[in-house]
Motif scaffolding. Structure first.
Motif, mmCIF file in Angstrom:
data_model
loop_
_atom_site.group_PDB
_atom_site.id
_atom_site.type_symbol
_atom_site.label_atom_id
_atom_site.label_comp_id
_atom_site.label_asym_id
_atom_site.label_seq_id
_atom_site.Cartn_x
_atom_site.Cartn_y
_atom_site.Cartn_z
ATOM 1 N N ALA A 19 1.064 -1.124 -0.011
ATOM 2 C CA ALA A 19 0.069 -0.206 0.006
ATOM 3 C C ALA A 19 0.832 1.075 -0.061
ATOM 4 O O ALA A 19 1.682 1.170 0.919
ATOM 5 N N ARG A 20 0.746 2.057 -0.875
ATOM 6 C CA ARG A 20 1.516 3.187 -1.057
ATOM 7 C C ARG A 20 0.850 4.548 -0.707
ATOM 8 O O ARG A 20 -0.410 4.541 -0.927
ATOM 9 N N LEU A 22 -0.052 6.014 2.106
ATOM 10 C CA LEU A 22 -1.057 6.323 3.152
ATOM 11 C C LEU A 22 -0.801 7.467 3.823
ATOM 12 O O LEU A 22 0.175 7.684 4.181
ATOM 13 N N ASP A 58 -6.822 0.496 6.631
ATOM 14 C CA ASP A 58 -6.222 0.264 5.480
ATOM 15 C C ASP A 58 -5.093 -0.707 5.468
ATOM 16 O O ASP A 58 -4.810 -1.330 4.600
ATOM 17 N N LYS A 61 -7.012 -3.906 4.749
ATOM 18 C CA LYS A 61 -7.152 -3.883 3.364
ATOM 19 C C LYS A 61 -5.996 -4.579 2.599
ATOM 20 O O LYS A 61 -6.281 -5.266 1.770
ATOM 21 N N THR A 62 -4.795 -3.899 3.228
ATOM 22 C CA THR A 62 -3.560 -4.484 2.472
ATOM 23 C C THR A 62 -3.535 -6.133 2.848
ATOM 24 O O THR A 62 -3.072 -6.708 2.051
ATOM 25 N N SER A 65 -5.574 -7.934 0.706
ATOM 26 C CA SER A 65 -4.886 -8.037 -0.639
ATOM 27 C C SER A 65 -3.802 -9.136 -0.596
ATOM 28 O O SER A 65 -3.663 -9.949 -1.689
ATOM 29 N N ASN A 114 4.345 4.328 3.148
ATOM 30 C CA ASN A 114 4.192 2.941 2.351
ATOM 31 C C ASN A 114 4.198 1.907 3.272
ATOM 32 O O ASN A 114 4.965 1.915 4.069
ATOM 33 N N THR A 116 4.205 -2.369 3.398
ATOM 34 C CA THR A 116 4.519 -3.895 2.564
ATOM 35 C C THR A 116 4.170 -5.059 3.732
ATOM 36 O O THR A 116 4.726 -5.031 4.761
#
Length: 126
Positions: A19-20, A22, A58, A61-62, A65, A114, A116
């Protein structure tokens, strides 16, 4: 003639999601990422669901994913997944200013981060 295919950087039993940009400081995001590091995926999802931090939505969500990537792209079993890595990096910082007394200025920095997340399939030892 195209570019040669680069080898996969992760192991065969791993999948990741990134996620980038944020809108939170890396220090605050790292507190939430630390909650899920090393945990089973089901436990990590439960922790994020009931966390009171704004950014937990968030992060969840990541993580979802990364789980979907593991299941659909790499044929990994969802029940055996563990959050192997969850690390935070700095992105840009928006600089704003606010007028202060006597014609001075106060700097306001609005940092971005970001995130990861790497999930790994681990066989349970009985």
């Amino acid at each position: 003639m195209g570019k040669p295919v680069t080898p996969r950087r992760l192991a065969d039993n791993e999948a990741k999601a990134v996620a980038r940009m944020l809108r939170i400081s890396p220090q605050k995001l790292n507190l939430v990422a630390g909650l899920i590091r090393g945990k089973k995926v089901s436990s990590a999802l439960a922790d994020l669901t009931f966390s009171r931090k704004r950014i937990a939505k968030d992060v969840k969500k990541t993580l979802e994913s990364a789980i979907a990537n593991a299941e659909n792209n790499h044929d990994l079993d969802v029940d055996d997944l563990v959050v192997a890595e969850a690390f935070v990096g700095k992105a840009l910082v928006m600089k704003r200013w606010e007028p202060r007394a006597r014609g001075r200025v106060g700097r306001i920095q609005k940092p971005f981060s970001n995130l990861t997340i790497v999930v790994r399939q681990v066989e349970e030892t009985a």
